[in-house]
Write a protein that holds these residues in place. Structure first.
Motif, PDB file in Angstrom:
ATOM      1  N   LEU A 310       0.810  -1.218   0.000  1.00  0.00           N
ATOM      2  CA  LEU A 310       0.000   0.000   0.000  1.00  0.00           C
ATOM      3  C   LEU A 310       0.845   1.272   0.000  1.00  0.00           C
ATOM      4  O   LEU A 310       0.294   2.368  -0.149  1.00  0.00           O
ATOM      5  CB  LEU A 310      -0.925   0.024   1.220  1.00  0.00           C
ATOM      6  CG  LEU A 310      -1.887  -1.147   1.397  1.00  0.00           C
ATOM      7  CD1 LEU A 310      -2.753  -0.938   2.623  1.00  0.00           C
ATOM      8  CD2 LEU A 310      -2.755  -1.330   0.156  1.00  0.00           C
ATOM      9  N   GLU A 311       2.151   1.131   0.176  1.00  0.00           N
ATOM     10  CA  GLU A 311       2.988   2.329   0.288  1.00  0.00           C
ATOM     11  C   GLU A 311       2.944   3.130  -1.011  1.00  0.00           C
ATOM     12  O   GLU A 311       3.112   2.600  -2.110  1.00  0.00           O
ATOM     13  CB  GLU A 311       4.431   1.956   0.610  1.00  0.00           C
ATOM     14  CG  GLU A 311       5.288   3.151   0.957  1.00  0.00           C
ATOM     15  CD  GLU A 311       6.670   2.768   1.458  1.00  0.00           C
ATOM     16  OE1 GLU A 311       7.241   3.520   2.256  1.00  0.00           O
ATOM     17  OE2 GLU A 311       7.175   1.702   1.038  1.00  0.00           O
ATOM     18  N   GLY A 312       2.722   4.426  -0.875  1.00  0.00           N
ATOM     19  CA  GLY A 312       2.688   5.309  -2.040  1.00  0.00           C
ATOM     20  C   GLY A 312       1.399   5.282  -2.819  1.00  0.00           C
ATOM     21  O   GLY A 312       1.291   5.948  -3.856  1.00  0.00           O
ATOM     22  N   MET A 313       0.415   4.529  -2.362  1.00  0.00           N
ATOM     23  CA  MET A 313      -0.853   4.460  -3.090  1.00  0.00           C
ATOM     24  C   MET A 313      -1.557   5.818  -3.048  1.00  0.00           C
ATOM     25  O   MET A 313      -1.599   6.476  -2.011  1.00  0.00           O
ATOM     26  CB  MET A 313      -1.750   3.383  -2.481  1.00  0.00           C
ATOM     27  CG  MET A 313      -3.029   3.140  -3.259  1.00  0.00           C
ATOM     28  SD  MET A 313      -3.967   1.702  -2.652  1.00  0.00           S
ATOM     29  CE  MET A 313      -4.610   2.329  -1.102  1.00  0.00           C
ATOM     30  N   GLN A 314      -2.108   6.220  -4.167  1.00  0.00           N
ATOM     31  CA  GLN A 314      -2.807   7.499  -4.242  1.00  0.00           C
ATOM     32  C   GLN A 314      -4.064   7.460  -3.380  1.00  0.00           C
ATOM     33  O   GLN A 314      -4.889   6.567  -3.515  1.00  0.00           O
ATOM     34  CB  GLN A 314      -3.187   7.810  -5.689  1.00  0.00           C
ATOM     35  CG  GLN A 314      -3.886   9.149  -5.874  1.00  0.00           C
ATOM     36  CD  GLN A 314      -4.312   9.376  -7.322  1.00  0.00           C
ATOM     37  OE1 GLN A 314      -4.353   8.435  -8.127  1.00  0.00           O
ATOM     38  NE2 GLN A 314      -4.619  10.614  -7.665  1.00  0.00           N
ATOM     39  N   PRO A 315      -4.241   8.425  -2.482  1.00  0.00           N
ATOM     40  CA  PRO A 315      -5.429   8.404  -1.620  1.00  0.00           C
ATOM     41  C   PRO A 315      -6.692   8.764  -2.388  1.00  0.00           C
ATOM     42  O   PRO A 315      -6.661   9.489  -3.379  1.00  0.00           O
ATOM     43  CB  PRO A 315      -5.113   9.452  -0.550  1.00  0.00           C
ATOM     44  CG  PRO A 315      -4.142  10.380  -1.208  1.00  0.00           C
ATOM     45  CD  PRO A 315      -3.329   9.538  -2.135  1.00  0.00           C
ATOM     46  N   GLY A 316      -7.805   8.247  -1.908  1.00  0.00           N
ATOM     47  CA  GLY A 316      -9.091   8.534  -2.527  1.00  0.00           C
ATOM     48  C   GLY A 316      -9.692   9.831  -1.994  1.00  0.00           C
ATOM     49  O   GLY A 316      -9.452  10.216  -0.843  1.00  0.00           O
ATOM     50  N   THR A 317     -10.493  10.466  -2.814  1.00  0.00           N
ATOM     51  CA  THR A 317     -11.143  11.728  -2.428  1.00  0.00           C
ATOM     52  C   THR A 317     -12.643  11.697  -2.642  1.00  0.00           C
ATOM     53  O   THR A 317     -13.321  12.699  -2.432  1.00  0.00           O
ATOM     54  CB  THR A 317     -10.556  12.903  -3.223  1.00  0.00           C
ATOM     55  OG1 THR A 317     -10.711  12.649  -4.622  1.00  0.00           O
ATOM     56  CG2 THR A 317      -9.079  13.097  -2.905  1.00  0.00           C
ATOM     57  N   PHE A 318     -13.185  10.567  -3.100  1.00  0.00           N
ATOM     58  CA  PHE A 318     -14.633  10.476  -3.321  1.00  0.00           C
ATOM     59  C   PHE A 318     -15.269   9.617  -2.237  1.00  0.00           C
ATOM     60  O   PHE A 318     -14.784   8.511  -1.968  1.00  0.00           O
ATOM     61  CB  PHE A 318     -14.944   9.863  -4.690  1.00  0.00           C
ATOM     62  CG  PHE A 318     -16.414   9.639  -4.914  1.00  0.00           C
ATOM     63  CD1 PHE A 318     -17.246  10.700  -5.238  1.00  0.00           C
ATOM     64  CD2 PHE A 318     -16.977   8.386  -4.750  1.00  0.00           C
ATOM     65  CE1 PHE A 318     -18.607  10.508  -5.410  1.00  0.00           C
ATOM     66  CE2 PHE A 318     -18.341   8.185  -4.926  1.00  0.00           C
ATOM     67  CZ  PHE A 318     -19.148   9.251  -5.263  1.00  0.00           C
ATOM     68  N   PRO A 319     -16.330  10.058  -1.620  1.00  0.00           N
ATOM     69  CA  PRO A 319     -16.966  11.377  -1.737  1.00  0.00           C
ATOM     70  C   PRO A 319     -16.310  12.423  -0.864  1.00  0.00           C
ATOM     71  O   PRO A 319     -16.774  13.552  -0.787  1.00  0.00           O
ATOM     72  CB  PRO A 319     -18.396  11.094  -1.280  1.00  0.00           C
ATOM     73  CG  PRO A 319     -18.238  10.016  -0.266  1.00  0.00           C
ATOM     74  CD  PRO A 319     -17.098   9.164  -0.737  1.00  0.00           C
ATOM     75  N   MET A 320     -15.213  12.023  -0.163  1.00  0.00           N
ATOM     76  CA  MET A 320     -14.459  12.945   0.682  1.00  0.00           C
ATOM     77  C   MET A 320     -13.063  12.384   0.840  1.00  0.00           C
ATOM     78  O   MET A 320     -12.795  11.244   0.461  1.00  0.00           O
ATOM     79  CB  MET A 320     -15.138  13.121   2.043  1.00  0.00           C
ATOM     80  CG  MET A 320     -15.234  11.843   2.852  1.00  0.00           C
ATOM     81  SD  MET A 320     -16.350  11.963   4.257  1.00  0.00           S
ATOM     82  CE  MET A 320     -17.930  11.956   3.410  1.00  0.00           C
ATOM     83  N   ARG A 321     -12.157  13.156   1.376  1.00  0.00           N
ATOM     84  CA  ARG A 321     -10.773  12.728   1.561  1.00  0.00           C
ATOM     85  C   ARG A 321     -10.710  11.554   2.531  1.00  0.00           C
ATOM     86  O   ARG A 321     -11.347  11.568   3.575  1.00  0.00           O
ATOM     87  CB  ARG A 321      -9.945  13.900   2.102  1.00  0.00           C
ATOM     88  CG  ARG A 321      -8.472  13.578   2.363  1.00  0.00           C
ATOM     89  CD  ARG A 321      -7.711  13.381   1.061  1.00  0.00           C
ATOM     90  NE  ARG A 321      -6.271  13.555   1.248  1.00  0.00           N
ATOM     91  CZ  ARG A 321      -5.432  12.613   1.653  1.00  0.00           C
ATOM     92  NH1 ARG A 321      -5.887  11.416   1.960  1.00  0.00           N
ATOM     93  NH2 ARG A 321      -4.145  12.860   1.754  1.00  0.00           N
ATOM     94  N   LYS A 322      -9.929  10.538   2.152  1.00  0.00           N
ATOM     95  CA  LYS A 322      -9.748   9.358   2.993  1.00  0.00           C
ATOM     96  C   LYS A 322      -8.261   9.166   3.291  1.00  0.00           C
ATOM     97  O   LYS A 322      -7.406   9.652   2.543  1.00  0.00           O
ATOM     98  CB  LYS A 322     -10.342   8.125   2.312  1.00  0.00           C
ATOM     99  CG  LYS A 322     -11.865   8.118   2.315  1.00  0.00           C
ATOM    100  CD  LYS A 322     -12.452   7.110   1.347  1.00  0.00           C
ATOM    101  CE  LYS A 322     -12.405   7.603  -0.076  1.00  0.00           C
ATOM    102  NZ  LYS A 322     -13.131   6.750  -1.028  1.00  0.00           N
ATOM    103  N   TYR A 323      -7.993   8.423   4.362  1.00  0.00           N
ATOM    104  CA  TYR A 323      -6.624   8.281   4.841  1.00  0.00           C
ATOM    105  C   TYR A 323      -6.307   6.814   5.113  1.00  0.00           C
ATOM    106  O   TYR A 323      -7.194   6.018   5.435  1.00  0.00           O
ATOM    107  CB  TYR A 323      -6.413   9.105   6.117  1.00  0.00           C
ATOM    108  CG  TYR A 323      -6.663  10.579   5.911  1.00  0.00           C
ATOM    109  CD1 TYR A 323      -5.625  11.438   5.540  1.00  0.00           C
ATOM    110  CD2 TYR A 323      -7.950  11.109   6.062  1.00  0.00           C
ATOM    111  CE1 TYR A 323      -5.859  12.796   5.332  1.00  0.00           C
ATOM    112  CE2 TYR A 323      -8.188  12.460   5.856  1.00  0.00           C
ATOM    113  CZ  TYR A 323      -7.142  13.290   5.484  1.00  0.00           C
ATOM    114  OH  TYR A 323      -7.380  14.628   5.274  1.00  0.00           O
ATOM    115  N   PHE A 324      -5.022   6.473   4.990  1.00  0.00           N
ATOM    116  CA  PHE A 324      -4.554   5.114   5.244  1.00  0.00           C
ATOM    117  C   PHE A 324      -3.053   5.178   5.457  1.00  0.00           C
ATOM    118  O   PHE A 324      -2.425   6.242   5.335  1.00  0.00           O
ATOM    119  CB  PHE A 324      -4.896   4.181   4.081  1.00  0.00           C
ATOM    120  CG  PHE A 324      -4.210   4.573   2.791  1.00  0.00           C
ATOM    121  CD1 PHE A 324      -3.007   3.974   2.419  1.00  0.00           C
ATOM    122  CD2 PHE A 324      -4.735   5.554   1.970  1.00  0.00           C
ATOM    123  CE1 PHE A 324      -2.359   4.342   1.245  1.00  0.00           C
ATOM    124  CE2 PHE A 324      -4.097   5.935   0.791  1.00  0.00           C
ATOM    125  CZ  PHE A 324      -2.908   5.331   0.437  1.00  0.00           C
TER     126      PHE A 324
END
Length: 699
Positions: A310-324
């Protein structure tokens, strides 16, 4: 028809087989341009490979359960609204009316689902407004002449008008019988799975819309939860499994690594890992002063969960910003002679390298530990859904389904054996590629990465898969988790080996009917073409498969076929069905975090549920997770070993198979009893009960 090997047929029959394959290859066509490129999937679902009618009934049942659960949450509010007027503090009157129309639309979706299998589908009827239960007298359901229907809003608010496709029309003329008594035609029944798919698509779209969000706001099911009870309240009619939220308990959190939805990550740790500097003091703080990390590694009792993928994976923004994050976690088993030898969670580092903001934390670190556990669960959920589930069951079996249809004709004994284990796979995979992994679909909405990054995890998992190294017993050995003395509580391993052995014996016995020797295997040119397509860059693209470019022995063929059947049935059951009874309750396994990791360790304080809630999915996201996990994890279609369930007579036409199949079914029954006995002595694990393993990937 008794199956035969091609080399044993006379030339005329060999030519007929070749002609059949030509026709099948024109129907089963690879598409390398979809969202999972460069992997090939079926360009379209061939005739006869669609969803089974009984399967459709099962999906419909779960869809009705889901919509009824949602309606039951909103109904009390709107009943009170009728009693006390339409003024709600904090909401404009137009917003209240729009939310009420969304509620009516939800009920209409439920009604439409319930009508799909109504045997009296209407072919023609005048437009009429039918009052909906609980609706205001100004609103109702308009039914059109084509059988379509829509919510007719009352008052001046017209922003929420939801229409639905009509139920299939009967082939009988409208004048033959009263409209309310017209039965559905056989053709209409065949179209029902597609209609259900359309109805579910409409429902999904509705639940992702602003009107539904407004409804959730009005009934206080939107935004950050104030307590865990808010998540529990989302289970009104849906069952919440006893023990939901187990990941919040340290012992059960650890046990998810060996008996959860994704029990495939642990690897034996044999030497210190420079990326993850767990100290002896930290290890002893969990495992006791008499133990040590060095001893645990020497005795094979230390295990690493590494989410570097998962390192460097682009974070999701739909329907809002998510974190990991891409965490590392250390688990260990107590020494021999301890009161219990259940796996323990020792330490977590929320990055691949230590740093000021991502130190090694242990259970004694209070809230920092709870936050680290949550982020590990998020990482595990992403791995589970995209790698273990979509990639290494659904997409992996797509390659075998296509190659088998294109290279093994109906007369081939392997085609006969494998066909039931591919039932529904092309159809469900097609639906997944079209909608599940589409932009703004469920994966985009729920998982922590962008839709491109999440899909990339699944694709890379298949591209990196080394078939021969991943045969189930070998994969356990490769991860260093095969030793039951070092790791005594590993239900996935122990029950999995039991099922593997049952299958392997069945496959060996079946193949021996047709392949008298290794020479027969090597001479089967259709079998060799099958392997060639599985490995071809223009076919399955699978790596490390076969015996130096061919299938040369009965022993290898038995291993290979067992692996295919195991993946289609048992392995998919392992990763699919816990979605309903573990993952539908969001706090058990949140699929994304909604606040970033602290920039520095939190001030020392005990575990604090209220503070932890800031990282958990908002309630509206929890609704989406509950919906998807319940639907995907609750449909059991077919049962392992029951080849005759949906056939008018015996599935296997070769009479010699009957006694072998009976033996397989007997061994599965014995395995069921063994697992049931094990569950009396351990925390129950049900994923590999044979009675709960469908034969194919069909959901």
């Amino acid at each position: 028809m008794t199956p035969t090997l091609p080399q044993n047929d006379p030339p005329a029959l060999q030519a007929k087989r070749k002609q059949q394959l030509g026709q099948l290859q024109a129907e089963y066509v690879y598409d390398f341009t979809t969202r999972v490129q460069p992997l090939g999937v079926a360009h379209s679902v061939p005739s006869g490979q669609g969803f089974n009618f009984v399967w459709t009934l099962g999906v419909l049942n779960q869809a009705l359960n889901i919509t009824a659960n949602l309606i039951s949450m909103a109904a009390p509010f709107f009943e009170r609204l009728e009693s006390f007027g339409k003024k709600v503090e904090g909401f404009a009157e137009t917003e209240v009316r729009d939310a009420e129309q969304a509620y009516l639309a939800l009920k209409a979706h439920h009604l439409h689902l319930s009508r799909i299998f109504d045997p009296t589908h209407v072919t023609a009827a005048p437009v009429q407004v039918v009052a909906l239960a609980g609706a205001s007298s100004e609103s109702g359901l308009a039914t059109g002449t084509d059988g379509s229907f829509a919510v007719v809003p009352g008052g001046t608010s017209t922003s929420v008008v939801t229409s639905f496709p009509s139920a299939p029309a009967s082939a009988l003329p409208a004048s033959a019988l009263p409209a309310s008594a017209l039965p559905a035609s056989p053709e209409a029944l065949e179209r029902l799975p597609e209609e259900l798919k359309s109805a579910l698509g409409n429902l999904t779209g509705f639940m992702g819309g602003t009107a539904f969000d407004l409804l959730l706001r009005l009934i206080s099911q939107y935004g950050q939860a104030k307590n865990l009870g808010a998540y529990q309240s989302q289970f009104q009619l849906l069952p919440m499994t006893q023990g939901a939220g187990v990941a919040l308990d340290d012992v059960m959190f650890a046990r998810l690594r060996v008996a959860g939805p994704n029990p495939v990550v642990l690897r034996r740790l044999t030497a210190p890992d420079a990326r993850f500097p767990v100290t002896e003091a930290q290890f002893r703080s969990v495992m006791g002063q008499e133990d040590s990390l060095a001893t645990a590694m020497q005795e094979g009792r230390a295990y690493l969960a590494d989410y570097a993928v998962l390192e460097g994976m682009q974070p999701g923004t739909f329907p809002m910003r998510k974190y990991f994050c891409a965490p590392l976690a250390l688990f260990a088993v107590p020494r021999a002679g301890a009161p219990d030898r259940l796996l323990r969670a020792v330490a977590i580092q929320c990055a691949q390298k230590p740093g000021p903001s991502t130190p090694v934390v242990t259970p004694g670190d209070g809230l920092n530990w709870e936050v680290a556990k949550l982020f590990l669960q998020v990482a595990d959920g992403a791995w589970h859904e995209m790698i273990s589930h979509l990639g290494l069951t659904h997409l992996l079996l797509e390659a075998f389904t296509l190659a088998t249809a294109r290279q093994l004709p109906p007369e081939h004994p392997l085609q006969v054996l494998l066909a039931p284990h591919f039932e529904g796979t092309l159809a469900i995979n097609n639906a997944a590629v079209e909608s599940l992994v589409a932009p703004k679909g469920f994966v985009d909405r729920l998982l922590p990465g962008s839709i491109e990054a999440s899909t990339g995890l699944a694709v890379q998992a298949v591209e990196r898969f080394r078939f021969n190294q991943e045969l189930f017993p070998r994969s356990l050995a490769n991860r260093g988790v095969a030793d039951a003395q070092a790791l005594p509580d590993y239900p996935y391993r122990d029950d999995g080996l039991l099922i593997w052995d049952c299958m392997h014996r069945w496959v060996e016995d079946y193949l021996a009917l047709y392949y008298g020797s290794d020479a027969d295997v090597a001479a089967d040119y259709e079998l060799q073409a099958w392997l060639g397509e599985l490995a071809s860059p223009t076919g399955g693209r699978l790596q490390d498969i076969g015996e130096n470019g061919a299938i040369r022995t009965r022993a290898y063929l038995a291993d290979m076929v067992t692996m295919v059947i195991f993946t289609a049935s048992a392995q998919h059951a392992v990763v699919n069905f816990p979605q309903s009874y573990i993952m539908s309750y969001t706090p058990s396994l949140p699929l994304a975090a909604y606040a970033p990791l602290p920039g520095a360790p939190l001030a020392a304080q005990p575990a604090n549920t209220a503070a932890l809630l800031a990282y958990m999915p908002p309630l509206q996201q929890s609704f989406s997770q509950q919906t998807l996990m319940t639907l995907l994890g609750s449909v059991y279609f077919t049962a392992l070993g029951d080849y005759d369930r949906y056939t008018p007579g015996p599935y296997f036409q070769d009479p010699r198979v009957a006694v072998l199949l009976k033996g397989f079914q007997t061994r599965l029954g014995e395995a069921e009893a063994t697992i049931a006995r094990r569950n009396l002595r351990r925390i129950p694990y049900r994923s590999l009960l044979p009675s709960e393993i469908p034969q194919s990937i069909n959901i």
